[in-house]
Motif scaffolding. Structure first.
Motif, PDB file in Angstrom:
ATOM      1  N   MET A  61      -8.217  22.099   1.755  1.00  0.00           N
ATOM      2  CA  MET A  61      -8.200  23.183   0.782  1.00  0.00           C
ATOM      3  C   MET A  61      -7.753  22.663  -0.587  1.00  0.00           C
ATOM      4  O   MET A  61      -8.486  22.773  -1.546  1.00  0.00           O
ATOM      5  N   LYS A  62      -6.523  22.095  -0.660  1.00  0.00           N
ATOM      6  CA  LYS A  62      -6.049  21.571  -1.931  1.00  0.00           C
ATOM      7  C   LYS A  62      -4.843  20.654  -1.729  1.00  0.00           C
ATOM      8  O   LYS A  62      -4.161  20.714  -0.710  1.00  0.00           O
ATOM      9  N   VAL A  63      -4.583  19.824  -2.748  1.00  0.00           N
ATOM     10  CA  VAL A  63      -3.367  19.013  -2.786  1.00  0.00           C
ATOM     11  C   VAL A  63      -2.305  19.838  -3.503  1.00  0.00           C
ATOM     12  O   VAL A  63      -2.547  20.382  -4.576  1.00  0.00           O
ATOM     13  N   ILE A  64      -1.149  19.957  -2.886  1.00  0.00           N
ATOM     14  CA  ILE A  64      -0.045  20.746  -3.439  1.00  0.00           C
ATOM     15  C   ILE A  64       0.871  19.866  -4.291  1.00  0.00           C
ATOM     16  O   ILE A  64       1.305  20.260  -5.366  1.00  0.00           O
ATOM     17  N   LYS A  65       1.140  18.672  -3.798  1.00  0.00           N
ATOM     18  CA  LYS A  65       2.067  17.757  -4.455  1.00  0.00           C
ATOM     19  C   LYS A  65       1.737  16.355  -3.998  1.00  0.00           C
ATOM     20  O   LYS A  65       1.265  16.163  -2.874  1.00  0.00           O
ATOM     21  N   GLY A  66       1.980  15.388  -4.846  1.00  0.00           N
ATOM     22  CA  GLY A  66       1.709  14.009  -4.453  1.00  0.00           C
ATOM     23  C   GLY A  66       2.663  13.025  -5.093  1.00  0.00           C
ATOM     24  O   GLY A  66       3.148  13.234  -6.205  1.00  0.00           O
ATOM     25  N   GLU A  67       2.928  11.955  -4.353  1.00  0.00           N
ATOM     26  CA  GLU A  67       3.754  10.858  -4.841  1.00  0.00           C
ATOM     27  C   GLU A  67       3.076   9.557  -4.448  1.00  0.00           C
ATOM     28  O   GLU A  67       2.318   9.511  -3.479  1.00  0.00           O
ATOM     29  N   LEU A  68       3.362   8.500  -5.207  1.00  0.00           N
ATOM     30  CA  LEU A  68       2.827   7.195  -4.846  1.00  0.00           C
ATOM     31  C   LEU A  68       3.907   6.140  -4.937  1.00  0.00           C
ATOM     32  O   LEU A  68       4.903   6.298  -5.633  1.00  0.00           O
ATOM     33  N   GLU A  69       3.684   5.074  -4.164  1.00  0.00           N
ATOM     34  CA  GLU A  69       4.617   3.953  -4.121  1.00  0.00           C
ATOM     35  C   GLU A  69       3.787   2.677  -4.112  1.00  0.00           C
ATOM     36  O   GLU A  69       2.867   2.540  -3.308  1.00  0.00           O
ATOM     37  N   TYR A  70       4.116   1.755  -5.020  1.00  0.00           N
ATOM     38  CA  TYR A  70       3.395   0.491  -5.087  1.00  0.00           C
ATOM     39  C   TYR A  70       3.992  -0.482  -4.084  1.00  0.00           C
ATOM     40  O   TYR A  70       5.174  -0.773  -4.116  1.00  0.00           O
ATOM     41  N   VAL A  71       3.149  -0.936  -3.160  1.00  0.00           N
ATOM     42  CA  VAL A  71       3.530  -1.923  -2.149  1.00  0.00           C
ATOM     43  C   VAL A  71       2.425  -2.987  -2.177  1.00  0.00           C
ATOM     44  O   VAL A  71       1.913  -3.292  -3.239  1.00  0.00           O
ATOM     45  N   GLN A  72       2.005  -3.504  -1.044  1.00  0.00           N
ATOM     46  CA  GLN A  72       0.868  -4.422  -0.982  1.00  0.00           C
ATOM     47  C   GLN A  72      -0.426  -3.638  -1.088  1.00  0.00           C
ATOM     48  O   GLN A  72      -1.417  -3.948  -0.461  1.00  0.00           O
ATOM     49  N   GLY A  73      -0.420  -2.623  -1.843  1.00  0.00           N
ATOM     50  CA  GLY A  73      -1.459  -1.630  -2.056  1.00  0.00           C
ATOM     51  C   GLY A  73      -0.709  -0.448  -2.643  1.00  0.00           C
ATOM     52  O   GLY A  73       0.284  -0.624  -3.340  1.00  0.00           O
ATOM     53  N   ILE A  74      -1.147   0.749  -2.320  1.00  0.00           N
ATOM     54  CA  ILE A  74      -0.452   1.933  -2.805  1.00  0.00           C
ATOM     55  C   ILE A  74      -0.289   2.914  -1.647  1.00  0.00           C
ATOM     56  O   ILE A  74      -1.272   3.259  -0.979  1.00  0.00           O
ATOM     57  N   ASN A  75       0.941   3.334  -1.399  1.00  0.00           N
ATOM     58  CA  ASN A  75       1.202   4.407  -0.447  1.00  0.00           C
ATOM     59  C   ASN A  75       1.085   5.725  -1.190  1.00  0.00           C
ATOM     60  O   ASN A  75       1.733   5.912  -2.226  1.00  0.00           O
ATOM     61  N   TYR A  76       0.257   6.612  -0.668  1.00  0.00           N
ATOM     62  CA  TYR A  76       0.135   7.961  -1.216  1.00  0.00           C
ATOM     63  C   TYR A  76       0.758   8.918  -0.230  1.00  0.00           C
ATOM     64  O   TYR A  76       0.346   8.972   0.935  1.00  0.00           O
ATOM     65  N   ARG A  77       1.767   9.655  -0.662  1.00  0.00           N
ATOM     66  CA  ARG A  77       2.378  10.699   0.160  1.00  0.00           C
ATOM     67  C   ARG A  77       1.938  12.025  -0.454  1.00  0.00           C
ATOM     68  O   ARG A  77       2.352  12.383  -1.552  1.00  0.00           O
ATOM     69  N   LEU A  78       1.073  12.726   0.269  1.00  0.00           N
ATOM     70  CA  LEU A  78       0.481  13.964  -0.251  1.00  0.00           C
ATOM     71  C   LEU A  78       0.893  15.153   0.591  1.00  0.00           C
ATOM     72  O   LEU A  78       0.815  15.107   1.821  1.00  0.00           O
ATOM     73  N   ASN A  79       1.318  16.221  -0.063  1.00  0.00           N
ATOM     74  CA  ASN A  79       1.476  17.517   0.592  1.00  0.00           C
ATOM     75  C   ASN A  79       0.183  18.261   0.306  1.00  0.00           C
ATOM     76  O   ASN A  79      -0.206  18.410  -0.853  1.00  0.00           O
ATOM     77  N   LEU A  80      -0.477  18.683   1.362  1.00  0.00           N
ATOM     78  CA  LEU A  80      -1.767  19.324   1.177  1.00  0.00           C
ATOM     79  C   LEU A  80      -1.905  20.550   2.048  1.00  0.00           C
ATOM     80  O   LEU A  80      -1.181  20.735   3.016  1.00  0.00           O
TER      81      LEU A  80
END
Length: 114
Positions: A61-80
């Motif tokens: 439906m939609k993304v409510i909130k999101g955060e990212l963390e730079y590692v050996q790529g990018i971690n995306y933590r999404l509330n959806l």
């Protein structure tokens, strides 16, 4: 080179170093959660969850909130928000995106409780 001409260069260098320090380590808010790339990651998370889950048929439906963390790529933590056909619920998805390797991996997907 005169000292006066070095001052702006050094200032830019210090600001750049400070910004890089702020980015490394820990999660940072995603400014535009409606960015098509972020929406694509959310769709990926739901598709992968549906593949792994026993009979899961969630629809994005939609993304409510999101955060990212730079590692050996990018971690995306999404509330959806997603719909299971009859009700809408909120979930937290953690996706590791490694664009250099053309790889994405769903790390976790769990319901959010109020």
């Amino acid at each position: 080179m005169k000292f006066e001409s070095l001052v702006p260069f050094l200032l830019v260098l210090l600001v750049s170093m400070a910004r890089n320090q702020a980015i490394a380590g820990g999660y940072h808010p995603i400014k535009n959660i409606n960015d098509p790339y972020i929406i694509g990651i959310a769709h990926f998370a739901i598709t992968e969850y549906n593949k792994r889950g026993a009979g899961a048929k969630l629809e994005f439906m939609k993304v409510i909130k999101g955060e990212l963390e730079y590692v050996q790529g990018i971690n995306y933590r999404l509330n959806l928000s997603a719909n299971d056909g009859s009700t809408s619920n909120n979930y937290e998805a953690l996706v590791l995106d490694e664009p250099v390797k053309y790889s994405r991996n769903l790390i976790s997907f769990k319901p959010l409780h109020a």
